[in-house]
Scaffold this motif. Sequence first.
Motif, PDB file in Angstrom:
ATOM      1  N   GLY A 179       0.797  -1.218   0.000  1.00 33.30           N
ATOM      2  CA  GLY A 179       0.000   0.000   0.000  1.00 33.30           C
ATOM      3  C   GLY A 179       0.832   1.271   0.000  1.00 33.30           C
ATOM      4  N   VAL A 182       3.890   2.896   3.262  1.00 27.79           N
ATOM      5  CA  VAL A 182       4.434   1.766   4.003  1.00 27.79           C
ATOM      6  C   VAL A 182       5.942   1.971   4.172  1.00 27.79           C
ATOM      7  N   GLU A 216      -1.248  -3.419   3.733  1.00 28.08           N
ATOM      8  CA  GLU A 216      -2.121  -2.265   3.553  1.00 28.08           C
ATOM      9  C   GLU A 216      -1.403  -0.955   3.911  1.00 28.08           C
ATOM     10  N   ASP A 217      -2.092   0.165   3.701  1.00 28.98           N
ATOM     11  CA  ASP A 217      -1.490   1.485   3.875  1.00 28.98           C
ATOM     12  C   ASP A 217      -0.948   1.697   5.286  1.00 28.98           C
ATOM     13  N   ASP A 218       0.145   2.465   5.371  1.00 30.61           N
ATOM     14  CA  ASP A 218       0.690   2.986   6.637  1.00 30.61           C
ATOM     15  C   ASP A 218       1.245   1.910   7.561  1.00 30.61           C
ATOM     16  N   VAL A 219       1.530   0.746   7.043  1.00 26.79           N
ATOM     17  CA  VAL A 219       2.159  -0.315   7.826  1.00 26.79           C
ATOM     18  C   VAL A 219       3.668  -0.066   7.897  1.00 26.79           C
ATOM     19  N   GLY A 238      -2.922  -5.607   8.131  1.00 31.48           N
ATOM     20  CA  GLY A 238      -3.897  -4.530   8.076  1.00 31.48           C
ATOM     21  C   GLY A 238      -3.308  -3.144   8.253  1.00 31.48           C
ATOM     22  N   ARG A 239      -4.107  -2.175   7.902  1.00 30.66           N
ATOM     23  CA  ARG A 239      -3.682  -0.778   7.865  1.00 30.66           C
ATOM     24  C   ARG A 239      -3.110  -0.318   9.209  1.00 30.66           C
ATOM     25  N   ALA A 240      -1.964   0.388   9.122  1.00 35.10           N
ATOM     26  CA  ALA A 240      -1.324   1.055  10.261  1.00 35.10           C
ATOM     27  C   ALA A 240      -0.837   0.100  11.341  1.00 35.10           C
ATOM     28  N   LYS A 257      -6.051  -4.133  11.649  1.00 39.82           N
ATOM     29  CA  LYS A 257      -5.479  -2.791  11.616  1.00 39.82           C
ATOM     30  C   LYS A 257      -5.005  -2.360  13.000  1.00 39.82           C
TER      31      LYS A 257
END
Length: 344
Positions: A179, A182, A216-219, A238-240, A257
Amino acid sequence: MADKRFFAKSGSYSIADLAERVGGELMNCPAPDTVIEDVASVEEAAGSDICFVENRRYVAALGSSKAGVCLLPRNIADRAPEAMPLIVSERPRRAFAKIAALFYPQEDHRTGVDQSAHVDPSAELGDGCFVGPGATIGAGAKIGAGVKICANACVGEAVVIGDGTVIGENASVSHALIGARVVIYPGARVGTCGFGFEVDESGLVKMPQLGRAIIEDDVEIGANSCVDRGSGPDTVIGRATMIDNLVQIGHNVQIGKGCIICGQAGIAGSARIGNYVVLAGQVGVGGHLEIGDGVQVAAMSGVSNSIAPGQKVGGMPTVPINDFRRQIAAVKALGRRKSDQENK
């Protein structure tokens, strides 16, 4: 204090500006326009620095601190030196993190492809990317805008990487969809072959690992951690979610997440981890288990059964955290009794 050889400071800020940025309340501050030059610990701070104190363990250090302003909770504000300006916050550590990031933004403005890197002609690079020395990008890879692929990193064929992601030095990514924003730290491995076999008296048959690793995003994935791709279903982070260094995540694992997975934790294949779960250092999670939302697992614990949402557990095998503490107390008491008997 930050070593200026390694960290670039953005500027200086008034006490009032800092308080406003973190939603803090000024106390004992007759000159809110006073300029703060840097961040520092409560012990090392000088008159132009901001520090923070979160709990009473550091009250003694606070009393002798020379900081120009201190972030702290209201319940210890009366322990600060009389002349010290204060910013009162319900979460001073979080506020200090925001201020430290303001003084020292982690920005990387490098762009372009180093002449020693290899980018397959069929790969797509977005605007403003950086590809460092010795890095490789395989055929059909799609790299978003502003992505940083650092020295000697390897991005495999057909991998997709979202905008603003960073692939650290010597990291590798294959069979993966990554994402935006990351961070994959140096030496990490994402999308490597999962560990799956069928064994009987006739020998070992390796199961093909035909899934993907979906990040996913921001991991963030820490240095030298490994995230195996799935064997058919995908491995999903999952995200973050924040993954520390030296963590192993097996094939088909699904993590929700906002989780925190601390160093040397290991999650066996096909385990399902809910949202906002915390696995402390060296926790082991068995395969095919389910850990519910909000679960917290104490360090060095072994999870051998599924855990309902919201539980706090510890031990090997895990039990409710209060039971775990009683077990520890009982073992200590037993040791003391035996020692007393031997000394008679």
